[in-house]
Design a protein around this motif. Structure first.
Motif, PDB file in Angstrom:
ATOM      1  N   GLU A  79      37.168  38.316  39.017  1.00 18.65           N
ATOM      2  CA  GLU A  79      38.626  38.472  39.039  1.00 18.65           C
ATOM      3  C   GLU A  79      39.322  37.104  39.010  1.00 18.65           C
ATOM      4  O   GLU A  79      40.375  36.953  38.380  1.00 18.65           O
ATOM      5  CB  GLU A  79      39.032  39.247  40.295  1.00 18.65           C
ATOM      6  N   ARG A 139      41.985  36.098  36.103  1.00 18.76           N
ATOM      7  CA  ARG A 139      43.356  35.757  36.520  1.00 18.76           C
ATOM      8  C   ARG A 139      43.813  34.468  35.853  1.00 18.76           C
ATOM      9  O   ARG A 139      44.991  34.296  35.548  1.00 18.76           O
ATOM     10  CB  ARG A 139      43.431  35.601  38.036  1.00 18.76           C
ATOM     11  N   ILE A 147      40.903  39.065  43.958  1.00 22.59           N
ATOM     12  CA  ILE A 147      40.884  40.422  43.413  1.00 22.59           C
ATOM     13  C   ILE A 147      42.310  40.937  43.217  1.00 22.59           C
ATOM     14  O   ILE A 147      43.161  40.821  44.102  1.00 22.59           O
ATOM     15  CB  ILE A 147      40.092  41.367  44.345  1.00 22.59           C
ATOM     16  N   TYR A 158      36.297  49.630  36.478  1.00 25.35           N
ATOM     17  CA  TYR A 158      36.781  48.772  35.394  1.00 25.35           C
ATOM     18  C   TYR A 158      36.783  49.440  34.019  1.00 25.35           C
ATOM     19  O   TYR A 158      37.526  49.017  33.130  1.00 25.35           O
ATOM     20  CB  TYR A 158      35.923  47.499  35.311  1.00 25.35           C
TER      21      TYR A 158
END
Length: 328
Positions: free
Chosen positions: A59, A63, A78, A151
């Motif tokens: 994550e 990001r 996350i 996901y």
């Protein structure tokens, strides 16, 4: 006046070092905080700490690749979309009541016992993910299924499991070292060749840097990661693909052979020998000698949605300098 000028000069040279040291200390503190949280959640959910570490690192990488996802506010990276956290039908996407979140089908939970399920709270985030995975079981295969249901992307599952295997092997979150892919004492040469034209198999661009060296020169992993692919393809010949913890796929092609013990899913570290320079490729399995021996090295970045090639030359130059510096 000279005295003050001298002092200013000293501060000019010292300040960047102090800033770097401070940043490194802060990052070490964040890693220690993350590790404490991962172990705490392992105790609560029985999901192994390295699975949490693998998810958080995945994550963190996406990001930094996706501009439409806000940066994390705490130690944990996350990101759970508000509609997933609070529930798609919930009129209050900032809802912190675990009861109403559950009523509207959201997954957000209170992980620290403060009576609130806060989407930006590190413990609430980790506990929510852990509880979601725990419902599938706690074996690696169970967790794979849970990750896919969360996901709905095969590459996300592969990367998280890869990250987790690396963290489990080295038992630390500080895995930043890199290595140059051939020994510095070898007779090699390279330049920036990314984007050059290639014609065999159809007109295309060269997605990597060619490092020319003699047959049999050792090829080393540049990073921590796991072997995602190994074998033959008609362009790269004998090749190995390694996925690192930043989500990058490192592609080593035209090899003459593989190092013994290097198999699919093997965990590797920077400087570890994975194969040997050759001239394989551009034809059916076993084809070799159509060009001078060299290592084709490429890097592909995954941003959580797609994967693309980028020029590895600047990274190679940096890792070469760093390795030379370590050897002094």
């Amino acid at each position: 006046m000279r005295k003050y000028s001298f002092l200013i000069l000293i501060l000019f040279f010292l300040l960047p070092t102090n800033i770097c040291l401070s940043a490194e200390v802060d990052e070490d503190k964040l890693r220690a905080e993350r590790m404490m949280l991962f172990h705490k959640m392992e105790t609560l959910t029985h999901v192994p700490w390295y699975i949490y570490a693998g998810i958080d690192q995945y994550e963190r990488s996406i990001r930094r690749s996706q501009k439409d996802i806000p940066r994390e506010k705490g130690a944990i990276a996350i990101y759970i979309p508000p509609e997933k956290w609070a529930g798609g039908a919930n009129p209050n996407k900032a809802d912190t009541s675990a009861n109403s979140i559950s009523f509207f089908g959201g997954i957000g939970l209170d992980g620290n016992g403060d009576g609130k399920a806060v989407i930006t709270d590190d413990e609430d985030l980790l506990y929510t993910i852990g509880h979601f995975l725990q419902s599938y079981g706690t074996t690696i295969e169970d967790i794979r299924i849970g990750l896919w249901d969360y996901y709905h992307r095969d590459q996300a599952v592969r990367t998280i499991i890869s990250n987790s295997a690396v963290y489990r092997t080295f038992e630390t979150l500080k895995l930043e070292k890199h290595a140059f892919p051939v020994p510095l004492h070898a007779n090699y040469s390279y330049r920036s060749t990314w984007g050059d034209r290639r014609g065999w198999g159809g007109l295309r661009i060269h997605e990597g840097t060619d490092i020319f060296a003699s047959y049999g020169v050792a090829v080393k992993s540049t990073s921590y990661g796991t072997v995602e692919t190994k074998g033959w393809n008609r362009y790269g010949g004998w090749r190995i693909g390694i996925r690192d913890i930043q989500g990058n796929y490192h592609y080593y092609a035209h090899l003459n052979g593989f190092e013994k013990g290097i198999e699919k899913d093997s965990v590797v570290q920077p400087g570890q020998v994975i194969g040997y320079v050759g001239s394989s490729g551009y034809g059916p399995k076993g084809t070799a000698g159509k060009f001078p021996p060299h290592l084709h090295y490429g890097i592909y970045k995954d941003n959580g949605r797609t994967e693309w090639s980028y020029d590895p030359y600047p990274s190679l130059r940096l890792w070469e300098r760093q390795e030379r510096s370590r050897k002094k």
